[in-house]
Design a protein around this motif. Structure first.
Motif, PDB file in Angstrom:
ATOM      1  N   CYS A 139       0.847  -1.193   0.000  1.00 53.77           N
ATOM      2  CA  CYS A 139       0.000   0.000   0.000  1.00 53.77           C
ATOM      3  C   CYS A 139       0.891   1.254   0.000  1.00 53.77           C
ATOM      4  CB  CYS A 139      -0.908  -0.004   1.220  1.00 53.77           C
ATOM      5  SG  CYS A 139      -1.998   1.429   1.305  1.00 53.77           S
ATOM      6  N   CYS A 144       0.599   2.768   6.394  1.00 52.85           N
ATOM      7  CA  CYS A 144      -0.123   1.491   6.245  1.00 52.85           C
ATOM      8  C   CYS A 144       0.850   0.425   5.751  1.00 52.85           C
ATOM      9  CB  CYS A 144      -1.301   1.661   5.288  1.00 52.85           C
ATOM     10  SG  CYS A 144      -2.172   0.120   4.950  1.00 52.85           S
ATOM     11  N   VAL A 146       0.556  -2.198   4.001  1.00 49.65           N
ATOM     12  CA  VAL A 146       0.208  -3.619   3.988  1.00 49.65           C
ATOM     13  C   VAL A 146       0.367  -4.134   2.560  1.00 49.65           C
ATOM     14  CG1 VAL A 146      -1.428  -3.452   5.915  1.00 49.65           C
ATOM     15  CG2 VAL A 146      -2.286  -3.359   3.564  1.00 49.65           C
ATOM     16  N   HIS A 160      -4.261  -0.294  -0.613  1.00 50.09           N
ATOM     17  CA  HIS A 160      -4.950  -1.559  -0.357  1.00 50.09           C
ATOM     18  C   HIS A 160      -6.448  -1.331  -0.296  1.00 50.09           C
ATOM     19  CE1 HIS A 160      -5.539  -0.655   3.976  1.00 50.09           C
ATOM     20  NE2 HIS A 160      -6.342  -1.696   3.977  1.00 50.09           N
ATOM     21  N   CYS A 165      -7.128   4.300   2.826  1.00 48.56           N
ATOM     22  CA  CYS A 165      -5.768   4.803   2.588  1.00 48.56           C
ATOM     23  C   CYS A 165      -5.710   5.845   1.474  1.00 48.56           C
ATOM     24  CB  CYS A 165      -4.829   3.650   2.293  1.00 48.56           C
ATOM     25  SG  CYS A 165      -4.492   2.680   3.774  1.00 48.56           S
TER      26      CYS A 165
HETATM   27 ZN   LIG Z   1      -3.336   0.829   3.053  1.00 48.50          ZN
END
Ligand SMILES: [Zn+2]
Length: 179
Positions: A139, A144, A146, A160, A165
């Motif tokens: 991401c 974040c 991820v 993501h 986000c």
């Molecule tokens: Zn994210």
């Protein structure tokens, strides 16, 4: 020890790359703590993922090392000079990791090795073979990061989740422009 569960979100990734994403997403991000913080937590987490293991402190360090390198390498081409460092590390880890394959009914290949590292490397190999590797991204939101599966045709999805986000990043950029 309360066993941490894999961090999942929708839309879920295809089953054959889910473990890889789960693995990358065991990193401490935001309020989530490190699922491989120590041997006890790591063993509990891995049992939640179906591994019947009790990993040592040394093994956890090896697993964490691969995970952090793989997060940076996620979805990238090993031939890309910008990623050369990461892939040398991955290749060095792979060279030290014995992998045993068992071919079974239903075209199932079960992979076993000295530890979780073997399974992760086998999944990277499978993702590259299936063409899904390049759909795995981190991401773009700095807080974040991820790993997620990009199902878009263009393979250019940046966040993501746009809601949690993308919006946040855009709102912050908008505020910065106004200020
Ligand atoms: Zn994210």
């Amino acid at each position: 020890v309360t066993a941490p569960a894999p961090f999942r979100f929708t839309p879920e990734a295809p089953a054959d790359v889910q473990f890889l994403l789960d693995f990358v997403n065991t990193r401490p991000v935001g309020r989530r703590s490190d699922c491989f913080a120590d041997a006890g937590i790591a063993s509990a987490y891995l049992r939640n993922c179906g591994f019947d293991v009790e990993v040592s402190t040394e093994t956890v360090e090896r697993i964490r090392h691969l995970r952090d390198v793989l997060a940076d390498a996620l979805g990238t081409d090993p031939g890309d000079p910008a990623n050369a460092y990461d892939w040398r590390v991955v290749n060095a880890l792979a060279a030290q990791t014995p992998v045993t394959m068992q071919f079974e009914a239903g075209n199932i290949v079960s992979v076993t090795g000295d530890d979780v590292v073997a399974r992760v490397l086998a999944d990277v190999q499978a993702a590259m073979t299936s063409g899904r590797w390049s759909r795995l991204h981190l991401c773009a939101n700095d807080v974040c990061r991820v790993g997620f599966y990009d199902a878009t045709r263009s393979r250019t999805q940046r966040w993501h989740s746009y809601e949690t986000c993308g919006n946040r990043v855009n709102v912050a950029a908008h505020r910065a422009r106004k200020a």
